[in-house]
Design an enzyme around this catalytic site. Sequence first.
Site, PDB file in Angstrom:
ATOM      1  N   GLY A  35       0.781  -0.328   2.624  1.00  0.00           N
ATOM      2  CA  GLY A  35       0.214   0.240   3.855  1.00  0.00           C
ATOM      3  C   GLY A  35      -1.248  -0.156   3.872  1.00  0.00           C
ATOM      4  N   HIS A  36      -1.589  -1.097   4.713  1.00  0.00           N
ATOM      5  CA  HIS A  36      -2.958  -1.629   4.738  1.00  0.00           C
ATOM      6  C   HIS A  36      -3.645  -1.203   6.033  1.00  0.00           C
ATOM      7  CE1 HIS A  36      -1.851  -5.035   1.699  1.00  0.00           C
ATOM      8  NE2 HIS A  36      -1.561  -3.830   1.270  1.00  0.00           N
TER       9      HIS A  36
ATOM     10  N   LYS B  90      -8.806  -3.649   4.810  1.00  0.00           N
ATOM     11  CA  LYS B  90     -10.137  -3.706   5.407  1.00  0.00           C
ATOM     12  C   LYS B  90     -10.835  -5.011   5.017  1.00  0.00           C
ATOM     13  CE  LYS B  90     -14.804  -2.237   5.280  1.00  0.00           C
ATOM     14  NZ  LYS B  90     -15.838  -1.264   5.470  1.00  0.00           N
TER      15      LYS B  90
ATOM     16  N   LYS C  67      -7.676  -3.180   0.562  1.00  0.00           N
ATOM     17  CA  LYS C  67      -7.421  -4.620   0.732  1.00  0.00           C
ATOM     18  C   LYS C  67      -7.359  -4.990   2.206  1.00  0.00           C
ATOM     19  CE  LYS C  67      -3.674  -4.034  -1.649  1.00  0.00           C
ATOM     20  NZ  LYS C  67      -3.836  -2.645  -2.133  1.00  0.00           N
TER      21      LYS C  67
ATOM     22  N   GLY D 240      -3.291   0.153  -6.269  1.00  0.00           N
ATOM     23  CA  GLY D 240      -3.069  -0.001  -4.838  1.00  0.00           C
ATOM     24  C   GLY D 240      -4.043   0.825  -4.015  1.00  0.00           C
ATOM     25  N   ASP D 241      -4.029   0.617  -2.696  1.00  0.00           N
ATOM     26  CA  ASP D 241      -4.854   1.375  -1.755  1.00  0.00           C
ATOM     27  C   ASP D 241      -6.353   1.230  -2.019  1.00  0.00           C
ATOM     28  OD1 ASP D 241      -2.478   2.265  -0.624  1.00  0.00           O
ATOM     29  OD2 ASP D 241      -2.390   3.999  -1.965  1.00  0.00           O
TER      30      ASP D 241
ATOM     31  N   GLN E 110      -0.148  -3.751  -3.150  1.00  0.00           N
ATOM     32  CA  GLN E 110      -0.219  -2.933  -4.369  1.00  0.00           C
ATOM     33  C   GLN E 110      -1.459  -3.337  -5.187  1.00  0.00           C
ATOM     34  OE1 GLN E 110       3.290  -4.408  -3.740  1.00  0.00           O
ATOM     35  NE2 GLN E 110       3.215  -2.734  -2.308  1.00  0.00           N
TER      36      GLN E 110
HETATM   37  P1  GDP Z   1      -4.983  -0.965   1.049  1.00  0.00           P
HETATM   38  O1  GDP Z   1      -3.560  -0.589   0.852  1.00  0.00           O
HETATM   39  O2  GDP Z   1      -5.587  -1.545  -0.181  1.00  0.00           O
HETATM   40  O3  GDP Z   1      -5.208  -1.835   2.245  1.00  0.00           O
HETATM   41  O4  GDP Z   1      -5.767   0.417   1.316  1.00  0.00           O
HETATM   42  P2  GDP Z   1      -5.275   1.607   2.290  1.00  0.00           P
HETATM   43  O5  GDP Z   1      -5.497   1.195   3.684  1.00  0.00           O
HETATM   44  O6  GDP Z   1      -3.935   2.088   1.894  1.00  0.00           O
HETATM   45  O7  GDP Z   1      -6.275   2.763   1.849  1.00  0.00           O
HETATM   46  C1  GDP Z   1      -7.649   2.640   1.990  1.00  0.00           C
HETATM   47  C2  GDP Z   1      -8.129   3.814   2.865  1.00  0.00           C
HETATM   48  O8  GDP Z   1      -9.524   3.953   2.726  1.00  0.00           O
HETATM   49  C3  GDP Z   1      -7.897   3.579   4.341  1.00  0.00           C
HETATM   50  O9  GDP Z   1      -7.710   4.817   4.971  1.00  0.00           O
HETATM   51  C4  GDP Z   1      -9.205   2.952   4.800  1.00  0.00           C
HETATM   52  O10 GDP Z   1      -9.470   3.177   6.182  1.00  0.00           O
HETATM   53  C5  GDP Z   1     -10.199   3.683   3.949  1.00  0.00           C
HETATM   54  N1  GDP Z   1     -11.393   2.929   3.556  1.00  0.00           N
HETATM   55  C6  GDP Z   1     -11.509   1.612   3.235  1.00  0.00           C
HETATM   56  N2  GDP Z   1     -12.753   1.321   2.846  1.00  0.00           N
HETATM   57  C7  GDP Z   1     -13.453   2.479   2.900  1.00  0.00           C
HETATM   58  C8  GDP Z   1     -14.799   2.833   2.601  1.00  0.00           C
HETATM   59  O11 GDP Z   1     -15.607   2.034   2.157  1.00  0.00           O
HETATM   60  N3  GDP Z   1     -15.161   4.140   2.782  1.00  0.00           N
HETATM   61  C9  GDP Z   1     -14.284   5.075   3.239  1.00  0.00           C
HETATM   62  N4  GDP Z   1     -14.714   6.309   3.369  1.00  0.00           N
HETATM   63  N5  GDP Z   1     -13.006   4.777   3.538  1.00  0.00           N
HETATM   64  C10 GDP Z   1     -12.596   3.501   3.364  1.00  0.00           C
HETATM   65  P1  IMO Z   2      -0.727  -1.017  -0.954  1.00  0.00           P
HETATM   66  O1  IMO Z   2      -0.405  -2.465  -0.678  1.00  0.00           O
HETATM   67  C1  IMO Z   2      -0.181   2.395  -3.623  1.00  0.00           C
HETATM   68  C2  IMO Z   2       3.647   2.655  -5.744  1.00  0.00           C
HETATM   69  C3  IMO Z   2       4.566   3.801  -5.408  1.00  0.00           C
HETATM   70  C4  IMO Z   2       5.221   4.016  -6.759  1.00  0.00           C
HETATM   71  C5  IMO Z   2       5.380   2.605  -7.280  1.00  0.00           C
HETATM   72  C6  IMO Z   2       6.741   1.990  -7.043  1.00  0.00           C
HETATM   73  O2  IMO Z   2      -0.885  -0.194   0.267  1.00  0.00           O
HETATM   74  O3  IMO Z   2      -1.836  -0.902  -1.928  1.00  0.00           O
HETATM   75  P2  IMO Z   2       7.960   1.025  -4.880  1.00  0.00           P
HETATM   76  O4  IMO Z   2       8.320   1.683  -3.602  1.00  0.00           O
HETATM   77  O5  IMO Z   2       7.077  -0.162  -4.730  1.00  0.00           O
HETATM   78  O6  IMO Z   2       9.136   0.739  -5.750  1.00  0.00           O
HETATM   79  O7  IMO Z   2       7.114   2.158  -5.688  1.00  0.00           O
HETATM   80  O8  IMO Z   2       4.397   1.827  -6.623  1.00  0.00           O
HETATM   81  N1  IMO Z   2       3.227   1.815  -4.585  1.00  0.00           N
HETATM   82  C7  IMO Z   2       2.004   1.842  -4.058  1.00  0.00           C
HETATM   83  N2  IMO Z   2       0.931   2.637  -4.332  1.00  0.00           N
HETATM   84  N3  IMO Z   2      -0.286   1.408  -2.710  1.00  0.00           N
HETATM   85  C8  IMO Z   2       0.754   0.597  -2.438  1.00  0.00           C
HETATM   86  O9  IMO Z   2       0.642  -0.471  -1.624  1.00  0.00           O
HETATM   87  C9  IMO Z   2       1.974   0.833  -3.085  1.00  0.00           C
HETATM   88  N4  IMO Z   2       3.197   0.248  -3.048  1.00  0.00           N
HETATM   89  C10 IMO Z   2       3.942   0.850  -3.978  1.00  0.00           C
HETATM   90  O10 IMO Z   2       3.834   4.923  -4.975  1.00  0.00           O
HETATM   91  O11 IMO Z   2       4.320   4.680  -7.608  1.00  0.00           O
HETATM   92 MG    MG Z   3      -2.306   1.086   1.013  1.00  0.00          MG
END
Ligand code: GDP
Ligand code: IMO
Ligand code: MG
Length: 449
Positions: free
Chosen positions: A40-41, A18, A16, A12-13, A223
């Site tokens: 959290g996107h 962006k 996606k 995850g994170d 995720q």
């Molecule tokens: P998602 O859950 O896959 O949408 O990702 P998140 O938003 O949770 O986490 C990605 C984090 O990295 C966010 O704070 C974005 O603003 C940041 N981010 C995305 N792409 C880049 C990048 O290429 N460089 C940097 N420095 N930050 C980035």
């Molecule tokens: P995005 O879409 C990162 C993780 C939690 C925990 C496990 C189970 O932003 O990438 P849950 O609440 O789903 O039962 O938790 O999954 N988790 C994530 N980790 N990014 C996420 O979403 C996540 N959604 C759940 O931290 O380890």
């Molecule tokens: Mg996220």
Amino acid sequence: MSQMIVVGLQWGDEGKGKIVDLLSPAFDVVARFQGGHNAGHTVRFGERHLTLHLLPSGIVRPQVSCVLGNGMVIAPDALREEIEGLERQGIEVGERLFVSARAHVILPTHVLLDRAREEARGEARIGTTLRGIGPAYEMKAGRCGVRIADLDSDDLIELLRAQHQRIAPELANLGAEPPPKPSALLAACRQQAEWLAPWTCDVAVLLDRWQGEGKRILFEGAQGALLDLDFGTYPYVTSSATTAGGVAVGAGVPPRRIDGVLGVVKAYATRVGGGPFPTELDDGDDGIGEHLRRRGNERGTTTGRPRRCGWFDAVAARYARLLSGVDLLALTKLDVLDELDEIRVCVAYRAGGREIQELPAAAAELARLEPVYETLPGWRQDTRGALQLADLPAAARSYVVFLEQAVGAPVALISSGPRREETILLDHPELKRLLGDRYAAVRAHRDGP
Ligand code: GDP
Ligand code: IMO
Ligand code: MG
């Protein structure tokens, strides 16, 4: 005619949100198909900084219709809060939202259960987002869930009672506070039903119709593959299908209709919550793990927890690539590696003197593995905001090529910063095929008004 999937290939994170925002001008519809507000996107452009939890990242673009599929679990109050938050920031949701009547509802009792179970697990806690995700999916699989369609049905009180009977004894056993009585939940559910009514529909029928009309649809995964209920590091996973296959069951789309899959990978690895993480850098305050956390701003978008950081795991990413049939990669956060002298990539695992190339099914076994690293030179140069491949130092380009080969799919997008504008859009024929005549619109979107 194009239907494309964006999924995360790690824990995850990956960025996606962006990537979906960047690609959204090529699509008329963006749909979520699994998960809930555990996601959290982040979407950033110019001075704007938005966080989406339930709504697809396409909501930022007024021309895009947004869908919440049947495979999701939805907390209506969280949805309301998110919509109101966006509207306060000038983003109107209005008639652009479509919510599956078949999606399951997260009830307050699910949140209590999620919390009580995590507390009881102590050191072995999963580290869930405490949003009630697991219990809501459990009730779904146990055939006593409450769906959006049930919120205004005559049977609702019976459904709430059935859930209460299952959940109350477990909460009592765990020493947790007693759940609200079914009668106390009823009024809130009725209000939610009324509030959701204008958006509630049959998503499978709607998507089929739109597909027939030639609309382009993007499916936004939440995720990542390693958190998948079946293929992830079980039991340290979420409770939904996070791979491309999730689209078929989570939005009612026949697999044959999908034209392409884009997998998002971060240039290193992060994980938030418990569970095995072979390449984790647990190397103290002056270590590289902490450096990545700080430079990459690695804090949970949903929970604010610090993310665990480590080197890129190509064994795990290769597995994720095959699970989703990934055609193209988007590589994010390359700029976070800018200050490192050397960069490592895990290319195999060592177990008892033997090298293995596959992810073991048992979490305990995965936790015991030693990563086998390949070391690459760093570039020690600022790449933030690079817009073309030629802007990257040679060592950074070599790193990209190394990852392409190690994962087994070509990179079509390289993210060089958190903002939409900070992206290298490669001239890749497969990307052009998937985006069709709207490739230029995506490029213009990146370059902004
Ligand atoms: P998602 O859950 O896959 O949408 O990702 P998140 O938003 O949770 O986490 C990605 C984090 O990295 C966010 O704070 C974005 O603003 C940041 N981010 C995305 N792409 C880049 C990048 O290429 N460089 C940097 N420095 N930050 C980035
Ligand atoms: P995005 O879409 C990162 C993780 C939690 C925990 C496990 C189970 O932003 O990438 P849950 O609440 O789903 O039962 O938790 O999954 N988790 C994530 N980790 N990014 C996420 O979403 C996540 N959604 C759940 O931290 O380890
Ligand atoms: Mg996220």
